[in-house]
Design a protein around this motif. Structure first.
Motif, PDB file in Angstrom:
ATOM      1  N   THR A  16       0.931  -1.048   0.023  1.00 43.61           N
ATOM      2  CA  THR A  16      -0.222   0.114   0.063  1.00 43.61           C
ATOM      3  C   THR A  16       0.906   1.332  -0.017  1.00 43.61           C
ATOM      4  O   THR A  16       1.973   1.460   0.420  1.00 43.61           O
ATOM      5  CB  THR A  16      -0.923   0.127   1.068  1.00 43.61           C
ATOM      6  OG1 THR A  16      -0.037   0.089   2.419  1.00 43.61           O
ATOM      7  CG2 THR A  16      -1.939  -1.123   1.297  1.00 43.61           C
ATOM      8  N   ILE A  17       0.365   2.180  -0.719  1.00 43.86           N
ATOM      9  CA  ILE A  17       1.147   3.533  -0.510  1.00 43.86           C
ATOM     10  C   ILE A  17       0.046   4.656  -0.138  1.00 43.86           C
ATOM     11  O   ILE A  17      -1.001   4.826  -0.800  1.00 43.86           O
ATOM     12  CB  ILE A  17       1.565   4.108  -1.950  1.00 43.86           C
ATOM     13  CG1 ILE A  17       2.332   2.777  -2.552  1.00 43.86           C
ATOM     14  CG2 ILE A  17       2.435   5.171  -2.024  1.00 43.86           C
ATOM     15  CD1 ILE A  17       2.698   2.817  -4.109  1.00 43.86           C
ATOM     16  N   PHE A  18       0.386   5.593   0.864  1.00 41.40           N
ATOM     17  CA  PHE A  18      -0.322   6.650   1.169  1.00 41.40           C
ATOM     18  C   PHE A  18       0.272   7.851   0.848  1.00 41.40           C
ATOM     19  O   PHE A  18       1.426   8.222   1.213  1.00 41.40           O
ATOM     20  CB  PHE A  18      -0.341   6.674   2.856  1.00 41.40           C
ATOM     21  CG  PHE A  18      -1.083   7.587   3.440  1.00 41.40           C
ATOM     22  CD1 PHE A  18      -2.593   7.774   3.348  1.00 41.40           C
ATOM     23  CD2 PHE A  18      -0.672   8.838   3.983  1.00 41.40           C
ATOM     24  CE1 PHE A  18      -3.300   8.795   3.772  1.00 41.40           C
ATOM     25  CE2 PHE A  18      -1.368   9.806   4.559  1.00 41.40           C
ATOM     26  CZ  PHE A  18      -2.653   9.725   4.362  1.00 41.40           C
ATOM     27  N   VAL A  19      -0.676   8.710   0.389  1.00 42.35           N
ATOM     28  CA  VAL A  19       0.011  10.096  -0.160  1.00 42.35           C
ATOM     29  C   VAL A  19      -0.813  11.052   0.635  1.00 42.35           C
ATOM     30  O   VAL A  19      -2.139  11.173   0.514  1.00 42.35           O
ATOM     31  CB  VAL A  19      -0.437  10.166  -1.562  1.00 42.35           C
ATOM     32  CG1 VAL A  19       0.282  11.511  -2.294  1.00 42.35           C
ATOM     33  CG2 VAL A  19       0.303   8.957  -2.471  1.00 42.35           C
ATOM     34  N   PRO A  20      -0.149  11.837   1.394  1.00 44.07           N
ATOM     35  CA  PRO A  20      -0.712  12.873   2.363  1.00 44.07           C
ATOM     36  C   PRO A  20      -1.732  13.961   1.314  1.00 44.07           C
ATOM     37  O   PRO A  20      -1.385  14.215   0.199  1.00 44.07           O
ATOM     38  CB  PRO A  20       0.156  13.486   2.977  1.00 44.07           C
ATOM     39  CG  PRO A  20       1.409  12.586   2.914  1.00 44.07           C
ATOM     40  CD  PRO A  20       1.434  11.812   1.635  1.00 44.07           C
ATOM     41  N   ALA A  21      -2.443  14.912   1.941  1.00 41.36           N
ATOM     42  CA  ALA A  21      -3.062  15.721   1.339  1.00 41.36           C
ATOM     43  C   ALA A  21      -2.179  16.723   0.759  1.00 41.36           C
ATOM     44  O   ALA A  21      -0.904  16.962   1.239  1.00 41.36           O
ATOM     45  CB  ALA A  21      -4.028  16.684   2.393  1.00 41.36           C
ATOM     46  N   GLN A  22      -2.541  17.548  -0.265  1.00 36.99           N
ATOM     47  CA  GLN A  22      -1.533  18.489  -0.965  1.00 36.99           C
ATOM     48  C   GLN A  22      -2.181  19.968  -0.852  1.00 36.99           C
ATOM     49  O   GLN A  22      -3.262  20.153  -0.455  1.00 36.99           O
ATOM     50  CB  GLN A  22      -1.304  18.306  -2.317  1.00 36.99           C
ATOM     51  CG  GLN A  22      -0.784  16.838  -2.667  1.00 36.99           C
ATOM     52  CD  GLN A  22      -0.743  16.405  -3.932  1.00 36.99           C
ATOM     53  OE1 GLN A  22      -0.249  17.102  -4.735  1.00 36.99           O
ATOM     54  NE2 GLN A  22      -1.010  15.209  -4.500  1.00 36.99           N
ATOM     55  N   ARG A  23      -1.333  20.876  -1.178  1.00 37.36           N
ATOM     56  CA  ARG A  23      -1.559  22.234  -0.628  1.00 37.36           C
ATOM     57  C   ARG A  23      -2.688  22.686  -1.432  1.00 37.36           C
ATOM     58  O   ARG A  23      -3.268  23.766  -1.172  1.00 37.36           O
ATOM     59  CB  ARG A  23      -0.302  23.154  -0.803  1.00 37.36           C
ATOM     60  CG  ARG A  23       0.725  22.793   0.246  1.00 37.36           C
ATOM     61  CD  ARG A  23       1.925  23.759   0.164  1.00 37.36           C
ATOM     62  NE  ARG A  23       3.023  23.655   1.020  1.00 37.36           N
ATOM     63  CZ  ARG A  23       4.072  24.247   1.156  1.00 37.36           C
ATOM     64  NH1 ARG A  23       4.180  25.297   0.217  1.00 37.36           N
ATOM     65  NH2 ARG A  23       5.035  24.129   2.049  1.00 37.36           N
ATOM     66  N   ASP A  24      -2.867  22.183  -2.680  1.00 36.26           N
ATOM     67  CA  ASP A  24      -3.736  22.607  -3.620  1.00 36.26           C
ATOM     68  C   ASP A  24      -5.175  22.344  -3.401  1.00 36.26           C
ATOM     69  O   ASP A  24      -6.244  22.309  -4.158  1.00 36.26           O
ATOM     70  CB  ASP A  24      -3.666  22.259  -5.075  1.00 36.26           C
ATOM     71  CG  ASP A  24      -3.417  20.975  -5.403  1.00 36.26           C
ATOM     72  OD1 ASP A  24      -3.660  19.956  -4.446  1.00 36.26           O
ATOM     73  OD2 ASP A  24      -3.136  20.401  -6.638  1.00 36.26           O
ATOM     74  N   GLY A  25      -5.229  21.380  -2.299  1.00 41.82           N
ATOM     75  CA  GLY A  25      -6.567  20.777  -1.843  1.00 41.82           C
ATOM     76  C   GLY A  25      -6.953  19.324  -2.286  1.00 41.82           C
ATOM     77  O   GLY A  25      -8.051  18.817  -1.844  1.00 41.82           O
ATOM     78  N   THR A  26      -5.942  18.764  -3.019  1.00 37.74           N
ATOM     79  CA  THR A  26      -6.128  17.543  -3.209  1.00 37.74           C
ATOM     80  C   THR A  26      -5.808  16.569  -1.928  1.00 37.74           C
ATOM     81  O   THR A  26      -5.217  16.743  -1.099  1.00 37.74           O
ATOM     82  CB  THR A  26      -4.883  17.008  -4.405  1.00 37.74           C
ATOM     83  OG1 THR A  26      -5.001  17.637  -5.505  1.00 37.74           O
ATOM     84  CG2 THR A  26      -5.163  15.477  -4.653  1.00 37.74           C
TER      85      THR A  26
END
Length: 515
Positions: free
Chosen positions: A204-214
């Motif tokens: 599994t790969i977790f990608v945190p929230a991004q500054r642009d609101g993603t």
């Protein structure tokens, strides 16, 4: 029923490889798992899976026992499939031997084989049925992870998605609308190393929230037999518990089976289209059937021949398929394509727009120089005349291959001057026109003294009265050009003021250079 070769093709090289298949390809009726000893009930047409066979003696015994029962094929894993005794036994017994890739799970293979056999007997539209299964599966996976999910292939194209996508972010909405991750969003995930982690086999790969609101993403790779088939992307609100992430990852093998089934259906349809297109290009099928079954529009189309670099190498077929996949990305409508000899043949509409010759030509122009193939297009014709456009494309490809045209891409109707010169030279060859008059003396002098007088005369005739342009074509100084002309006229007296002499000479020189 379906043949052993068709079963292997439909399951694909990710899982199966045909080691040997008899000349008359056997038909398959069922799948059985071989029990230890000779206790397994094997019937005619069975695919016999040697699940517990690890020694060559046992493999030889199973092959012979299966052949006696008229089974269609024996499926084994390496290293026994690579043993000479096992291969010899299969050939002498007249039974197909198929190698199962080492990382393949037998249970998954049984499920997939039965799916292929069922599909061969099913009259339902397999492609639509497979897509529906994937969407239902996406909903089931979304319930497991409690988040909206997309199932994507290795090119980031969306093949299915779950409900509740309205609870996501603009990036996900754009992905659903465009059926693939937008380029700008793709770049952001790539910069975070997401695709590198996918290729490394992370569970599994977790990608945190991004500054642009993603919003955050939890990503699971979909693999089978060591091959990455795609990935699942869940839009989550934050970090996910280990238990839920593990449950999400546990759904990947089931999704992998559906993706393989979908690919098998697509491959079968593509093969059928390729066979029909070959018949069309050979003039064996009428326009009505071509329009109906190949989904061509009733308008002018071109035949495009694509010759890949290294077309005579062992992996040329893989290179052609990879090239086709690459050029099909980013164009509106995938061309109708088949293989003939060592080249791909595509049929594309002439009009501007999705999938047209102009768009395909632009796609080739974007490829790197090293991997850029030779591409030749025939003139636009009606569907009934595609065989003629094919012939024109092949003639144009011949000029590109011979280096008589600049670049890698050309179309028959744009290169009419070169085609006329080449045809004239080809016709002049049997008449032996180059042996007439004083030209042979010039050629002999050039060969003995490396003087280049024949090339000098050719450029003088191409650029009459313009020695600077002629000298530029030869990459020499104008004075050098004038000197060469004086010397060659001393060697071979020619009345270059006589228009018939000039025409005769240019005919001979064209025959030399363009034949």
């Amino acid at each position: 029923m379906v043949s052993v070769r068709s079963v292997v093709d439909r399951v694909g090289p990710t899982l199966l490889h045909a080691v040997s298949v008899p000349g008359v390809c056997p038909q398959v009726s069922d799948v059985v798992i071989a029990e230890p000893g000779a206790g397994t009930h094997i019937a005619a047409g069975d695919l016999v899976l040697g699940v517990s066979i690890a020694e060559s003696d046992a493999a030889v015994a199973l092959v012979r026992h299966s052949a006696e029962r008229e089974a269609a094929a024996v499926l084994l894993k390496p290293p026994v499939t690579q043993k000479t005794a096992v291969r010899r036994a299969a050939r002498s017994a007249g039974i197909a031997l198929v190698e199962v890739r080492p990382a393949t799970a037998w249970a998954q293979l049984v499920w997939l084989l039965r799916t292929v056999l069922d599909a061969a007997e099913d009259t339902i539209d397999e492609d639509e049925q497979g897509s529906g299964d994937l969407f239902r599966l996406a909903d089931a996976v979304a319930a497991v992870v409690d988040a909206p999910v997309t199932i994507e292939d290795t090119n980031s194209r969306v093949v299915a998605y779950s409900a509740r996508q309205d609870l996501t972010d603009p990036a996900r909405v754009s992905t659903i609308m465009g059926r693939r991750i937008p380029d700008d969003v793709l770049a952001k995930f790539r910069s975070r190393g997401v695709f590198r982690e996918l290729s490394r086999g992370r569970q599994t790969i977790f990608v945190p929230a991004q500054r642009d609101g993603t919003l955050p993403r939890l990503i699971v790779p979909i693999r089978m037999g060591g091959e990455l088939l795609g990935s699942m992307w869940a839009v989550v609100t934050g970090p996910v518990s280990d238990e839920r992430a593990a449950a999400f990852a546990d759904t990947a093998p089931v999704v992998a089976l559906h993706l393989l089934r979908r690919r098998a259906h697509a491959d079968a349809r593509r093969r059928a289209s390729a066979e029909l297109l070959r018949a069309v290009l050979e003039g064996k099928v009428g326009p009505r059937k071509a329009i109906a079954e190949l989904e061509l529009s009733d308008e002018p189309h071109r035949v495009v021949v694509i010759e890949t670099p290294g077309s005579d190498t062992p992996d040329a077929e893989g290179m052609r398929l990879a090239l086709l996949e690459r050029i099909s990305q980013g164009i509106g409508r995938r061309p109708v394509v088949t293989e003939l000899g060592a080249a791909l043949y595509a049929v594309v509409p002439e009009r501007a727009g999705p999938g047209s010759w102009a768009e395909l030509r632009a796609a080739f122009g974007e490829l790197k120089e090293k991997s850029r193939p030779r591409v030749a297009a025939g003139a636009p014709v009606e569907i009934a005349e595609l065989a003629r456009s094919r012939s024109q494309a092949e003639e144009t490809l011949g000029l590109l291959r011979a280096g008589l045209l600049p670049g890698h891409v050309g179309s028959f109707d744009d290169l009419w001057t070169a085609l006329i010169l080449h045809r004239a030279a080809t016709a002049a060859g049997p008449a032996r026109v180059t042996e007439l008059g004083p030209l042979e003396r010039l050629r002999a002098h050039d060969q003995a003294n490396r003087t280049g007088y024949v090339d000098t005369l050719y450029e003088w005739l191409r650029f009459p009265g313009d020695p600077r342009a002629a000298a530029k074509a030869l990459r020499i100084h104008p004075n050098t050009f004038r000197y060469r002309m004086r010397r060659l006229l001393e060697l071979v007296p020619l009345d270059l003021d006589d228009p018939d002499v000039r025409l005769a000479l240019i005919t001979q020189l064209v025959a030399l250079r363009w034949s």
